[in-house]
Design a protein around this motif. Structure first.
Motif, PDB file in Angstrom:
ATOM      1  N   TYR A  31      39.997  32.290  30.538  1.00  0.00           N
ATOM      2  CA  TYR A  31      40.123  33.700  30.919  1.00  0.00           C
ATOM      3  C   TYR A  31      41.512  34.215  30.579  1.00  0.00           C
ATOM      4  N   MET A  32      42.462  33.260  30.462  1.00  0.00           N
ATOM      5  CA  MET A  32      43.818  33.655  30.097  1.00  0.00           C
ATOM      6  C   MET A  32      43.930  33.865  28.590  1.00  0.00           C
ATOM      7  N   GLN A  33      42.981  33.311  27.841  1.00  0.00           N
ATOM      8  CA  GLN A  33      43.112  33.348  26.379  1.00  0.00           C
ATOM      9  C   GLN A  33      42.080  34.261  25.706  1.00  0.00           C
ATOM     10  N   GLY A  34      40.887  34.344  26.317  1.00  0.00           N
ATOM     11  CA  GLY A  34      39.819  35.118  25.680  1.00  0.00           C
ATOM     12  C   GLY A  34      40.198  36.547  25.372  1.00  0.00           C
ATOM     13  N   PRO A  35      40.804  37.264  26.339  1.00  0.00           N
ATOM     14  CA  PRO A  35      41.158  38.658  26.063  1.00  0.00           C
ATOM     15  C   PRO A  35      42.123  38.784  24.878  1.00  0.00           C
ATOM     16  N   ASP A  36      43.114  37.842  24.795  1.00  0.00           N
ATOM     17  CA  ASP A  36      44.048  37.894  23.659  1.00  0.00           C
ATOM     18  C   ASP A  36      43.322  37.639  22.353  1.00  0.00           C
TER      19      ASP A  36
ATOM     20  N   PHE B 201      31.834  33.740  29.173  1.00  0.00           N
ATOM     21  CA  PHE B 201      31.063  32.559  28.778  1.00  0.00           C
ATOM     22  C   PHE B 201      31.985  31.354  28.512  1.00  0.00           C
ATOM     23  N   PRO B 202      33.158  31.542  27.891  1.00  0.00           N
ATOM     24  CA  PRO B 202      34.070  30.398  27.736  1.00  0.00           C
ATOM     25  C   PRO B 202      34.537  29.835  29.078  1.00  0.00           C
ATOM     26  N   VAL B 203      34.611  30.689  30.098  1.00  0.00           N
ATOM     27  CA  VAL B 203      34.978  30.206  31.444  1.00  0.00           C
ATOM     28  C   VAL B 203      33.855  29.336  31.988  1.00  0.00           C
ATOM     29  N   VAL B 204      32.623  29.814  31.819  1.00  0.00           N
ATOM     30  CA  VAL B 204      31.455  29.016  32.249  1.00  0.00           C
ATOM     31  C   VAL B 204      31.470  27.679  31.514  1.00  0.00           C
ATOM     32  N   ASN B 205      31.781  27.732  30.223  1.00  0.00           N
ATOM     33  CA  ASN B 205      31.796  26.538  29.363  1.00  0.00           C
ATOM     34  C   ASN B 205      32.814  25.513  29.857  1.00  0.00           C
ATOM     35  N   GLU B 206      34.022  25.989  30.190  1.00  0.00           N
ATOM     36  CA  GLU B 206      35.068  25.072  30.684  1.00  0.00           C
ATOM     37  C   GLU B 206      34.688  24.551  32.064  1.00  0.00           C
ATOM     38  N   ALA B 207      34.047  25.394  32.857  1.00  0.00           N
ATOM     39  CA  ALA B 207      33.600  24.947  34.188  1.00  0.00           C
ATOM     40  C   ALA B 207      32.559  23.842  34.041  1.00  0.00           C
TER      41      ALA B 207
ATOM     42  N   ILE C 239      31.639  41.986  24.953  1.00  0.00           N
ATOM     43  CA  ILE C 239      33.028  41.775  25.388  1.00  0.00           C
ATOM     44  C   ILE C 239      33.027  40.962  26.683  1.00  0.00           C
ATOM     45  N   LEU C 240      32.177  41.372  27.621  1.00  0.00           N
ATOM     46  CA  LEU C 240      32.088  40.662  28.904  1.00  0.00           C
ATOM     47  C   LEU C 240      31.705  39.209  28.683  1.00  0.00           C
ATOM     48  N   GLN C 241      30.725  38.989  27.801  1.00  0.00           N
ATOM     49  CA  GLN C 241      30.248  37.628  27.561  1.00  0.00           C
ATOM     50  C   GLN C 241      31.291  36.783  26.832  1.00  0.00           C
TER      51      GLN C 241
END
Ligand SMILES: C[C@@H](O)CC(=O)SCCNC(=O)CCNC(=O)[C@H](O)C(C)(C)COP(=O)(O)OP(=O)(O)OC[C@H]1O[C@@H](n2cnc3c(N)ncnc32)[C@H](O)[C@@H]1OP(=O)(O)O
Length: 712
Positions: free
Chosen positions: A472-477, A600-606, A594-596
Motif C-alpha cells: 500500500y506504500m508502493q502501489g500508489p507511487d 489487490f497487492p495488499v491482499v497478495n502480501e497478506a 485503480i482501487l484494485q
C-alpha cells in the motif's frame, strides 16, 4: 455461543415471578430463549399466584442482546424470516400489555435486545457501573425490539439519537440521571429491591411506566397521534431491521465483531490451561513519542509505571508528554481533573535502572538502534527479577536479534503498538520461536486490560500489519509512475472508505518515515519491491509534506489541504526515470481498476503472511487492517473484502498486471492455489486444507455461516 441457553422462572411467596435469562457467557437471546420468555410471561400472567414479574440475568450479567448466532444463521440461509418476532409478540403483548407489571433487575450490562427488553418493563433497577446501550449499528443493523421508540421516550430524543448512532454505551449512573434507570443498588440488594418495586407497581404504590406512552421527554406532542405514529414506526423498525441484517455491511461488521474476539485464541498457547499472571508494575525504557504514549496507555489503565530516561532533560520532556496526553482525555471529556491527578500519580520517572528491580515487565521503546536495544536488554536482565517479561516496541528489528546478548529468550517478545499508543486500539504481540506460552498468555491478558485489540504474530520484517500493507506504500507511487493522476488516486481511495488518500497520508506521516519504511521493507522483499524516485524528488524540490506546508497538497493554517497540481512536473520527472509507462504514455484505467491495483497487492502480501504462519488465521489480518490501517470496518477487513470478490478474479488481475508492469504484482503461491481450487482466502488451517483436498469446501458468500465457523 448458543450452548446451554435457558430461561427459568420461580414464583416466590411474595407473589413475584422471577424470570432469569441464562446463556453463558453473556445471556444472549436465542430464538428458543425468546420463545421461552414469551411462554414464561404468559404463564405468570395467567397464574393467580403471581402479582408481578422481575426479569433478571444469571451470573452477574443481564443480557448482551440477540444471540449473534441468530444473525449468522440468517446470513447462512439468506432468510430474514429466521429472525425473531420479539418486538410485538413479547415486548408489547406480554411485557407492556400483559396486565402484570415487570421490573428489570440489571447488572453488568443490558445491551441491544437486552436493553430493549428492560425498556419494555415498567421499571429498571440496576447495579452501579452497569453498561447500557443499543450497539446494533456497530453490527450494521438497527435495534429490532422497539428500542428506537422507547429509548427517546426514556432519555430524550437527542441523547437517544446519540446513543443509537454512536453505538456507545452509558453507565447505569448516567442512565439514572437521564431517567432510563429508576434506582441504583448494590448487587446484594438488587433482586430484593426489584421485587419490592414490582409489587409497589402492581399494588398502585408506584406508577406503572409504559415507556411508549411517555412523551414528556419528546417535547409537546399530541399523545394519541404519537402512539399511533410509534405503532407505525415500530412496524417500520422491525421491517428495516430485517432488511439491514442481510446487507453486506451487516455481514462485514458481524465478521469484525467475531474476528476481534478470535484474535486471542492461539492454538498451543491459550488452550493448554495456562492462567495469566498479573502485570501490575511496568517499566517503560525510553520516553519519546512511543514511550510516553505507552506510559499513558498504562497509567490510564491503572498500571504503575516506571519511566526510565537517560537524563533529566529527556525525562522532563517525557513526563510533560504524558501530561499532555492525559490532558487530551480531559479535553475530550473522558477524564476529569481529579482522575487525571490520580492517574498521573501512577507514573514515576527515573534515570536509575535500580528502580526497575521489582517490575513485572519492561517495555523498551527507544530508537530503532540494534546495539542500543541489545545493551538495554543486557542491563535489564541483570537488574530485573527472573520472572520479569522483556518486551520491545520495535516495529522493524527482529526480537531474536534484540535479545541475543541475553539468556532470557523465553521471556522476550514484541509489543508493537501503533502511534499514538494511548489512542490506537491495535497491538501486535510478536512471539519468537522461543517465547514461552506463559509469557504470551500473560501479555494477551495485559493488552485486554489496556482495552487494546491484540493479534499474536510471529517474528518477521514488518510483522503482520506493516508487512501486509507494504504494497500500500508502493502501489500508489507505481500508478503515479504509470501516469495515473495522483489526486484521482486519493479520491478513489477515500471514496472507498479510507480516511486519507495515500498521497495525503504520505504528506501527513512525513516523507522521512515513509522512505525509511519503504527502504526497510524493500530490503527484506527485494523481489517484489517497486523502487520509486518520486518521494526523493519531492524532497529535492523542497517539499516535505505537511511538515513545511508543501507536499502533494498545500497546507495553510485554518484551511483544508489544497491539491497542488504543480507537483505534476515532479511526477513526470519520476515517470521519465522509472520509464515503466508503456510508450511513456499514461495508462488508461477505471476508478475500480485503480482501487484494485492498490489493494489487490495488499491482499497478495497478506496471503504470504498467512502462508508463512505469521498470523494464526486470516481474520487476524482483517482486524489488523481495520484497526492498524483504518481499512473500512463495514467491509469486514481486507481479507473478508477480498473473499467477496473471489480469489480467482484477484489472481487473474494480478497475473495480467504482473505481465504488464513487473514483479510488484507477482501473485503469491497461496493465492494461486486458492484461485486454482476456487476457494476463499480465509480457509487456511490444516484441517481446512484437508477439507480443501476433497474439494468439498462449500463456500459462497451467502453461505458464510458454515464457513464462518471455520474462520475463527
Ligand atoms: C434484537 C436487536 O436489537 C438486535 C440485537 O440485539 S443485536 C446484538 C446487540 N448486542 C451487542 O452488540 C453486544 C455485543 N457484545 C458485546 O458488546 C460484548 O461481548 C459484551 C459487552 C456483551 C461482553 O463483553 P466482554 O465481557 O468483553 O466479552 P467478549 O466481548 O469477549 O464476549 C465474550 C464472548 O461472548 C460472545 N458474545 C458477545 N456478545 C454476544 C451476542 N450478542 N451473541 C452471542 N455471543 C456473544 C463473544 O463472541 C465471546 O465469545 P467467545 O466464544 O468467548 O469468543
Amino acid at each position: 455461543m448458543a450452548n446451554n441457553a435457558s430461561i427459568s422462572m420461580e414464583i416466590g411467596n411474595d407473589g413475584v415471578a422471577l424470570i432469569t435469562m441464562l446463556n453463558p457467557p453473556v445471556n444472549a437471546l436465542t430464538l428458543s430463549a425468546l420463545e421461552e420468555l414469551k411462554r414464561c410471561y404468559q404463564e405468570a400472567i395467567d397464574s393467580d399466584n403471581v402479582k408481578a414479574i422481575v426479569l433478571s440475568g444469571a451470573d452477574g450479567r443481564f443480557c448482551g442482546g440477540l444471540d449473534i448466532s441468530v444473525v449468522e444463521n440468517v446470513h447462512k440461509h439468506g432468510d430474514i424470516s429466521l429472525l425473531p418476532d420479539a418486538s410485538i409478540g413479547l415486548v408489547v403483548n406480554k411485557m407492556e400489555n400483559g396486565k402484570k407489571p415487570s421490573v428489570a433487575a440489571i447488572q453488568g450490562f443490558a445491551l441491544g435486545g437486552g436493553l430493549e427488553l428492560a425498556m419494555g418493563c415498567s421499571a429498571r433497577i440496576a447495579t452501579a457501573e452497569s453498561d447500557l446501550g443499543l450497539p446494533e449499528l456497530g453490527l450494521g443493523v438497527i435495534p429490532g425490539c422497539g428500542g428506537t421508540q422507547r429509548l427517546p421516550r426514556l432519555v430524550g430524543t437527542s441523547k437517544a439519537v446519540d446513543m443509537l448512532m454512536s453505538s456507545k454505551t452509558i453507565t447505569s449512573e448516567e442512565g439514572k440521571q437521564l431517567g432510563l434507570i429508576d434506582a441504583i443498588v448494590s448487587s446484594e440488594e438488587l433482586l430484593t429491591v426489584a421485587r419490592r418495586r414490582a409489587l409497589d407497581i402492581a399494588e398502585g404504590r408506584q406508577p406503572n411506566c409504559n415507556s411508549l406512552q411517555k412523551t414528556d421527554k419528546l417535547g409537546p406532542q399530541d399523545e394519541s397521534l404519537e402512539i399511533l405514529k410509534s405503532a407505525r414506526q415500530r412496524y417500520t423498525e422491525d421491517k428495516v431491521f430485517k432488511e439491514l441484517v442481510l446487507s453486506n455491511t451487516a455481514k462485514g461488521l458481524l465478521h469484525v465483531f467475531l474476528a476481534e474476539r478470535a484474535t486471542t485464541k492461539v492454538p498451543g498457547v491459550t488452550d493448554i490451561g495456562l492462567t495469566p499472571r498479573r502485570i501490575e508494575k511496568v517499566a517503560v525504557v525510553g520516553g519519546g513519542l512511543m514511550g510516553s504514549g505507552i506510559a499513558t496507555a498504562l497509567i490510564i489503565s491503572n498500571i504503575n509505571v516506571v519511566l526510565k530516561e537517560i537524563n533529566h532533560e529527556y525525562l522532563l520532556k517525557a513526563v510533560t508528554s504524558v501530561e499532555a496526553n492525559l490532558q487530551g482525555f480531559v479535553t475530550r471529556g473522558k477524564l476529569n481533573q481529579d482522575k487525571m491527578k490520580r492517574t498521573l500519580s501512577l507514573l514515576k520517572g527515573t534515570l536509575d535502572y535500580e528502580d526497575l528491580k521489582d517490575v513485572d515487565m519492561v517495555i523498551e521503546a527507544v530508537n530503532e538502534n540494534v546495539s542500543l536495544k541489545q545493551s538495554i536488554f543486557e542491563d535489564i536482565e541483570k537488574i530485573c527479577t527472573s520472572e520479569c517479561i522483556f518486551a520491545s516496541n520495535t516495529s522493524t528489528i527482529s526480537l531474536d536479534v534484540i535479545g541475543e546478548r541475553t539468556s532470557s529468550q523465553d521471556r522476550i517478545l514484541g509489543i508493537h503498538l501503533f502511534s499514538p499508543a494511548h489512542l490506537m486500539p491495535l497491538v501486535e504481540i510478536v512471539r519468537t520461536e522461543t517465547t514461552s506460552p506463559q509469557v504470551i498468555v500473560d501479555v494477551i491478558k495485559f493488552t485486554k486490560i489496556l482495552k487494546k485489540v491484540p493479534i499474536v504474530v510471529k517474528n518477521c520484517t514488518g510483522f503482520a500489519v506493516n508487512r501486509s500493507f507494504f504494497p500500500y506504500m508502493q502501489g500508489p507511487d507505481l500508478l503515479a509512475n504509470l501516469g495515473v493522476d495522483i489526486f484521482r488516486i486519493d479520491r478513489v481511495i477515500t471514496e472507498f472508505g479510507m480516511r486519507l488518500g495515500p498521497f495525503q497520508l504520505q504528506d501527513l506521516s512525513g516523507y522521512g518515515i515513509f522512505l525509511a519504511g519503504v527502504k526497510e521493507l524493500a530490503a527484506a522483499f527485494p523481489d517484489r519491491a517497486f523502487q520509486s524516485p518520486l518521494v526523493q524528488l519531492m524532497v529535492e524540490n523542497g517539499r516535505e509534506g505537511k511538515k513545511n506546508g508543501k507536499g502533494y497538497y498545500t497546507y495553510n493554517k485554518g484551511s483544508k489541504p489544497e491539491a497542488d497540481h504543480s507537483v505534476i512536473q515532479i511526477v513526470e520527472e519520476s515517470m521519465r526515470l522509472t520509464n515503466i509507462a508503456p510508450g511513456g504514455k499514461p495508462i488508461s484505467v477505471t476508478d475500480e481498476e485503480i482501487l484494485q491495483m492498490i489493494f489487490f497487492p495488499v491482499v497478495n502480501e497478506a496471503c504470504r503472511v498467512i502462508e508463512e504462519g505469521i498470523v494464526v488465521r486470516a481474520s487476524d489480518i482483517d482486524i489488523a487492517s481495520v484497526h492498524g490501517f483504518k481499512f473500512p470496518s463495514e467491509t469486514g477487513g481486507i481479507m473478508f473484502w477480498a473473499d467477496t470478490i473471489g480469489s480467482e478474479y484477484i489472481y487473474s488481475k494480478l497475473k495480467s498486471w504482473h505481465e504488464a508492469y513487473g514483479d510488484f504484482f507477482k501473485p503469491s503461491t497461496f493465492l494461486e492455489q486458492r484461485a486454482a481450487n476456487g476457494l476463499p482466502l480465509h480457509i487456511m488451517t490444516e484441517s481446512m486444507q484437508k477439507k480443501q483436498e476433497c474439494k468439498h469446501a462449500e463456500f459462497e458468500l451467502g453461505n458464510k455461516a458454515g464457513g464462518l465457523a471455520n474462520y475463527y
